[in-house]
Design a protein around this motif. Sequence first.
Motif, PDB file in Angstrom:
ATOM      1  N   THR A  45       0.839  -1.190   0.000  1.00 33.54           N
ATOM      2  CA  THR A  45       0.000   0.000   0.000  1.00 33.54           C
ATOM      3  C   THR A  45       0.880   1.248   0.000  1.00 33.54           C
ATOM      4  O   THR A  45       2.082   1.204   0.307  1.00 33.54           O
ATOM      5  CB  THR A  45      -0.899   0.069   1.251  1.00 33.54           C
ATOM      6  N   LEU A  46       0.249   2.378  -0.302  1.00 33.78           N
ATOM      7  CA  LEU A  46       0.948   3.661  -0.302  1.00 33.78           C
ATOM      8  C   LEU A  46       1.527   3.970   1.062  1.00 33.78           C
ATOM      9  O   LEU A  46       2.627   4.528   1.175  1.00 33.78           O
ATOM     10  CB  LEU A  46      -0.029   4.762  -0.726  1.00 33.78           C
ATOM     11  N   TRP A  47       0.810   3.597   2.130  1.00 33.48           N
ATOM     12  CA  TRP A  47       1.217   3.960   3.479  1.00 33.48           C
ATOM     13  C   TRP A  47       2.360   3.107   3.998  1.00 33.48           C
ATOM     14  O   TRP A  47       2.959   3.425   5.036  1.00 33.48           O
ATOM     15  CB  TRP A  47       0.018   3.909   4.412  1.00 33.48           C
ATOM     16  N   VAL A  48       2.692   2.043   3.316  1.00 33.84           N
ATOM     17  CA  VAL A  48       3.928   1.304   3.594  1.00 33.84           C
ATOM     18  C   VAL A  48       5.051   1.839   2.714  1.00 33.84           C
ATOM     19  O   VAL A  48       6.200   1.996   3.150  1.00 33.84           O
ATOM     20  CB  VAL A  48       3.724  -0.209   3.346  1.00 33.84           C
ATOM     21  N   TRP A  49       4.714   2.137   1.460  1.00 34.73           N
ATOM     22  CA  TRP A  49       5.698   2.604   0.485  1.00 34.73           C
ATOM     23  C   TRP A  49       6.283   3.958   0.871  1.00 34.73           C
ATOM     24  O   TRP A  49       7.511   4.150   0.818  1.00 34.73           O
ATOM     25  CB  TRP A  49       5.029   2.686  -0.887  1.00 34.73           C
ATOM     26  N   LEU A  50       5.443   4.898   1.294  1.00 36.24           N
ATOM     27  CA  LEU A  50       5.895   6.259   1.592  1.00 36.24           C
ATOM     28  C   LEU A  50       6.976   6.314   2.672  1.00 36.24           C
ATOM     29  O   LEU A  50       8.057   6.870   2.428  1.00 36.24           O
ATOM     30  CB  LEU A  50       4.708   7.134   1.994  1.00 36.24           C
ATOM     31  N   PRO A  51       6.752   5.762   3.859  1.00 34.13           N
ATOM     32  CA  PRO A  51       7.809   5.832   4.877  1.00 34.13           C
ATOM     33  C   PRO A  51       9.066   5.069   4.471  1.00 34.13           C
ATOM     34  O   PRO A  51      10.178   5.460   4.843  1.00 34.13           O
ATOM     35  CB  PRO A  51       7.165   5.218   6.121  1.00 34.13           C
ATOM     36  N   ALA A  52       8.906   3.988   3.701  1.00 35.30           N
ATOM     37  CA  ALA A  52      10.084   3.237   3.257  1.00 35.30           C
ATOM     38  C   ALA A  52      10.952   4.085   2.337  1.00 35.30           C
ATOM     39  O   ALA A  52      12.189   4.061   2.424  1.00 35.30           O
ATOM     40  CB  ALA A  52       9.652   1.953   2.543  1.00 35.30           C
ATOM     41  N   VAL A  53      10.321   4.850   1.448  1.00 36.19           N
ATOM     42  CA  VAL A  53      11.079   5.721   0.548  1.00 36.19           C
ATOM     43  C   VAL A  53      11.805   6.804   1.344  1.00 36.19           C
ATOM     44  O   VAL A  53      12.957   7.149   1.043  1.00 36.19           O
ATOM     45  CB  VAL A  53      10.148   6.344  -0.513  1.00 36.19           C
ATOM     46  N   VAL A  54      11.140   7.355   2.350  1.00 27.58           N
ATOM     47  CA  VAL A  54      11.770   8.387   3.177  1.00 27.58           C
ATOM     48  C   VAL A  54      12.962   7.811   3.941  1.00 27.58           C
ATOM     49  O   VAL A  54      14.027   8.434   4.023  1.00 27.58           O
ATOM     50  CB  VAL A  54      10.747   9.004   4.142  1.00 27.58           C
ATOM     51  N   VAL A  55      12.794   6.612   4.493  1.00 32.19           N
ATOM     52  CA  VAL A  55      13.910   5.954   5.184  1.00 32.19           C
ATOM     53  C   VAL A  55      15.056   5.691   4.212  1.00 32.19           C
ATOM     54  O   VAL A  55      16.238   5.861   4.561  1.00 32.19           O
ATOM     55  CB  VAL A  55      13.437   4.642   5.839  1.00 32.19           C
ATOM     56  N   TYR A  56      14.705   5.308   2.984  1.00 29.79           N
ATOM     57  CA  TYR A  56      15.747   5.138   1.960  1.00 29.79           C
ATOM     58  C   TYR A  56      16.530   6.444   1.784  1.00 29.79           C
ATOM     59  O   TYR A  56      17.748   6.429   1.616  1.00 29.79           O
ATOM     60  CB  TYR A  56      15.127   4.712   0.628  1.00 29.79           C
TER      61      TYR A  56
END
Length: 380
Positions: free
Chosen positions: A91-102
Amino acid sequence: MNPVTRRAVGVLYLLQALGYAVTVTSLPAFQDRLSISDAVTSGVLLVVCLAAAGGSVLADRLAVGVSSRRAVVVGLTVEAVALAVVALAPTLWVWLPAVVVYGVGLGAVDASANMQGVLAERGAGRPLMGRFFAAYTVGAIIGALVMSAGLALSGAVVVALLVTAVLQAAYLLVMAKDLDPARAAVAGQEQKDAPAVPRGPVIILGLVILAAFTVDSGVSTWSTVLLDDYGVRDAVAPLGYALYQAGVLVARLGTDSAERRLGARTLLGVAVAVGLLGGLVVAVTGGTAGAVAGFALSGLAVGVLVPVAFGLAGRVLPERSDEVVARVNIFNYAGALVGAVGIGLLVEPVGGAAFLVGAVLLVAAVPAVVKKVGVRQSQA
């Protein structure tokens, strides 16, 4: 520093660029899969830049407290885990924080890789940053080509991201031990007695990086749009960016030898002049041929400016070289934002003249040429 260690640093640069290229070029696929709008994507890129600046600060702290090698290990670990989550995010709400952590890992490795490059250069006693950044450019090209070939295949984006994460993990297991463990500053009372990091050289060299990455981000993001506005065929529009990257690679392959012959300040002066010419050619010719030629000249300039500036940063205060490099590296992300956003706002109303933004900022880099940046000999 032995050749094995220099090889480890070169692979680190290549792997970092490969991961970034794969991540950025995967964005359209995730937009489709997760129904992400262009506005949200732009916001995500902004936050990633800010997170990367924070990652650069993290690398600074780790390098001072432990070692720049530890900063590489932490940064790559964060990147690898984040990319795996990005690839599999339902989902978007898993993808978004993962990209920020990246983004945090991205900034940490950007800074710590340059710290390692500076240490390798110091150990060799000759310029090496050009070849390291050439490896970075090769990694970016490989990543873009892999994604270009795989975007048409179902699941290829996920596979590319997971393979990148695995390569990063493999590097940690196989090559990270060959990096230089040197610290930015000595501990305890000795650290208190060490000279403070001088602001002047950090700002001067930071402005060089700011200008270079403004040009880089502007051409990378908007060159194809400008050529499309000129009415060229779709197949021709990416040519400007391709020649820009070719200029970057050619310049970086020749930077080390040119620096040995000319000296860093003279080489910076030549690069600034070429970059100004490139921006002016794009702005005043108002056509496809001039734009493509200007982008190629801009590539030659950026290809020199970045490695030479980071090399000089490492020689400002050898006792605290990691800290100086980390602080100069933060200007990278400011330039990326100015190039992507500032130039983007101007392309439609003023066309090629938008690329004068990079040329104007190159003028701000002139003090690095005309004013001697303080360089101390290490007392360690």
